[in-house]
Design an enzyme around this catalytic site. Structure first.
Site: not given
Ligand code: ACM
Length: 710
Positions: A322
């Site tokens: 992310e």
């Molecule tokens: C995640 O849940 N961002 C690994």
């Protein structure tokens, strides 16, 4: 064969049952083995557990095994109320329980350990293992085998051969969003050991907090932890506690995204100038390390160099998830660097960053692990991929020769049921992998992300569901009977409480707090009938919440597997499955629906004294509405009066209102209530079709208008 043992054998590889077993004519109380062993053979004997019970260790004896046996004795003692001797006996032949360990195995737990064991209860209980880890796994099975009846406590005659299906069986605990003190982590480790998990994935930094003491970079804990962090001595203490239980500890320091806490302390690491503040809300934030500056790598090198000796495991998780790339996009120096080096885009820049990290990790004797975003062209083959966005990345990784661990499907923070997690397999028969590729699938990890848990509630969000996931990782991969699965899960749940887990009792603590000391019974009835909203809906329902907010609402006290909902659904199924008589379960349903009306009155009174309950009263109203609808439908069914379409539409509209989440909670059995309504209306059709066809018709007409699990 005793029915319960038969059920146990249904999902174990069945060994030939000895002739003696065929003559078994006693019926033991149900076994609660979870995870189910690879092979179980029942026999007729029993080994009594009495005040005179003795234990012997033969072969290799080390501190892990000694303390493991002592733990078992203490637990058997507390369960039985017997004063048991902790002094080990010689010779082994005279002991009640003999543990024979042939070798030490890895003294620091490591991937690839032999965790197999055999356990035979006949004249004695004999546990054989090749390694201490295997012996420790067997001791947990032995603990689960304790039964009692009018003759006293005993281990039933049994022969078990057991080994794990996957070598990597983990639980992630995120202490970045909410800190979890050492005693919490230790009790999670006890529970993990109880269900044969062997990796604690410790997510130690995130946008909301940095949770370890760095002596080289002390501003990390001083400025970015709110004072909630582990000292280095505490880290070592937890790792040793895990080692004693043959559990590996893999640290995660997430980068280059999820780094707000780092850059609060050291803004020069970021790709945009600070100052920064710790995140208090949840989601994806912009802060990202600057991958173009040598100083960034010098810092990471020094930090990992400081931490690597504390974490003995060979694997090191760098996160990698992310990173939204916004800071990289907006920084002209980073854009110039990309051009100059011929780097294609932000993904390729992150791969460049990862390549530098691989070198740093090598220097410190570590192998890289990361979330599936890191699976990009140019990623060194030694990296281990943790799949979270879907099972496909695990398959893609395996095909390309990367080892992988599955977490998609095991996100326990999504508040899904144990059965739904259990249904996910890291390596289903349908997986498009050759047997060589399949060896890259190392196993899986449940993930306890920390947005909505604190030390008071975390146990109930992890347990007992994670025991189900642990079985998926350890056992054969066959699907068990769902009712028996929930029965065993309930047994394990109580055992976990014995080990010090607070998942059951803290729910009551929360209910008592909500009622301000008044009788919690009506609230408990409601609490047993609702489940937390699934997925990430809670943030939408409680948008004001931050990391500093209270996790003391009803939603924090209720199970993800509503026992009342399961029971209501089963009763409604029984009733409708009994068409055209509709007599099965009628009385029980009537009692239930009547109670729901009483609950509304009681909760309304409680809310007058305890305003914290005001958010709950609309749910009590919905419950009462469903009780009235249920009583109406029952009356129609028992009097064989089919109500008209207007009645049906009014009831279905009321059920639609009840189906809408409130206070981040929902009733998981609304579909069953719809079926009762439709069943009442459709009685006339029974003249033209078989009961089975009629039941199918009712099911299909009652299917909710919008998608959703109920
Ligand atoms: C995640 O849940 N961002 C690994």
């Amino acid at each position: 064969m005793p029915r319960t043992l038969f059920r146990l054998l249904l999902f174990a590889t069945v060994l030939p049952v000895a002739a003696a077993a065929a003559q078994v004519n006693w019926s033991p109380p149900p076994l609660g083995l979870m995870p189910a062993p690879a092979a179980v053979r029942a026999s007729s004997g029993r080994v009594p557990i009495t005040a005179g019970t003795t234990f012997a260790l033969t072969g290799v004896v080390d501190d892990r095994l000694r303390t493991g046996v002592t733990r078992l004795i203490v637990r058997l003692q507390s369960r039985t109320g017997l004063m048991l001797s902790r002094t080990l006996t010689t010779p082994a032949g005279s002991a009640t329980v003999v543990i024979n360990c042939k070798g030490p195995g890895f003294t620091t737990p490591a991937l690839g350990e032999d965790e197999s064991y055999t356990l035979d209860a006949g004249a004695q209980v004999v546990l054989n293992a090749n390694t201490v880890a295997g012996a420790l796994r067997g001791l947990e099975t032995l603990r689960q085998l304790l039964l009692g009846d009018a003759g006293g406590f005993f281990i039933p005659g049994i022969s078990i051969e057991d080994r794990p299906r996957f070598p990597w069986r983990g639980l992630l605990i995120d202490v970045g969003r909410h800190f979890e003190p050492v005693e919490v982590i230790k009790r999670e480790l006890d529970a993990m050991a109880a269900v044969k998990l062997n990796v604690l994935h410790w997510h130690l930094s995130d946008d909301q907090g940095f949770r370890v003491e760095s002596r080289k970079f002390p501003k990390l804990q001083q400025l970015a932890s709110d004072g909630d962090y582990y000292t280095q001595d505490q880290l070592r203490d937890v790792i040793e506690y895990a080692r004693q239980r043959a559990i590996r500890v893999v640290p995660e320091f997430d980068m280059p995204g999820h780094v707000t806490s780092w850059v609060v302390a050291y803004p020069e690491l970021a790709s945009a100038p600070g100052p920064y503040e710790l995140a208090r809300k949840f989601g994806v934030f912009d802060a990202a390390f600057d991958p173009t500056r040598k100083e960034t790598y010098k810092f990471i090198d020094a930090f990992i160099g400081e931490m690597a000796p504390i974490f003995p495991d060979a694997y090191w998780h760098i996160g990698g998830d992310e990173n939204n790339g916004k800071q990289w996009q907006a920084n002209p120096k980073i854009q110039a660097f990309i051009k100059e080096k011929g780097i294609k885009d932000a993904h390729a820049l992150q791969t460049y960053f990862n390549q530098q990290l691989v070198g740093i990790l090598h220097k410190h004797g570590k192998r890289m692990m990361g979330w599936d975003e890191i699976l990009q062209l140019g990623l060194p083959k030694e990296a281990v991929i943790q799949s979270w966005r879907g099972q496909k990345s695990l398959v893609d990784a395996a095909k390309q020769g990367y080892d992988g661990v599955l977490s998609a499907g095991y996100y326990i923070d999504l508040m899904n049921t144990a059965a739904s997690h259990y249904a996910v397999d890291p390596l289903p028969p349908t997986a498009d992998l050759t047997s060589a590729e399949a060896t890259h699938v190392l196993g899986g990890e449940a993930t306890m992300w920390g947005e909505w848990v604190d030390p008071e509630t975390i146990d109930s969000r992890i347990w007992p569901r994670t025991a189900a996931i642990a079985e998926r990782f350890w056992s054969t991969g066959q699907d068990p009977d769902v009712d028996d699965f929930y029965r065993r899960l309930a047994v394990v749940s109580v055992e976990l409480e014995e080990l010090g887990l607070t998942h059951l009792r803290n729910a009551d603590v929360l209910l008592r707090r909500l009622t301000g000391g008044a009788d919690v019974a009506p609230l408990r009835t409601l609490a047993d009938l609702v489940e937390p909203v699934k997925g990430y809906q809670r943030g939408g329902q409680q948008p004001w919440m931050t990391t500093l907010g209270p996790l003391t609402h009803l939603v924090d006290a209720v199970s993800t597997d509503s026992p009342g909902a399961r029971a209501t659904t089963a009763l409604a199924n029984n009733l409708l499955g009994d068409a055209p008589r509709f007599s099965l379960a009628r009385n029980e349903l009537e009692a239930r629906f009547t109670q729901w009306l009483e609950v509304r009155a009681a909760i309304t009174r409680l809310a007058d004294q305890s305003p914290a309950l005001r958010e709950v009263t609309p749910l009590a109203d919905d419950l009462a509405a469903m009780g009235e609808i249920g009583l109406d439908a029952l009356a129609c069914l028992s009097r064989r009066i089919a109500p008209d379409a207007a009645w049906r539409d009014a009831k279905l509209a009321a059920l639609d209102r009840a189906a809408r989440p409130k206070a981040a909670l929902e009733f998981p059995f609304v579909t069953s209530m719809r079926e009762l309504v439709i069943g009442a209306v459709e009685q006339g059709q029974l003249a033209t079709m078989s009961p089975a066809e009629w039941r199918a018709r009712v099911r299909s007409l009652a299917a909710p208008p919008r998608r959703g699990r109920e």
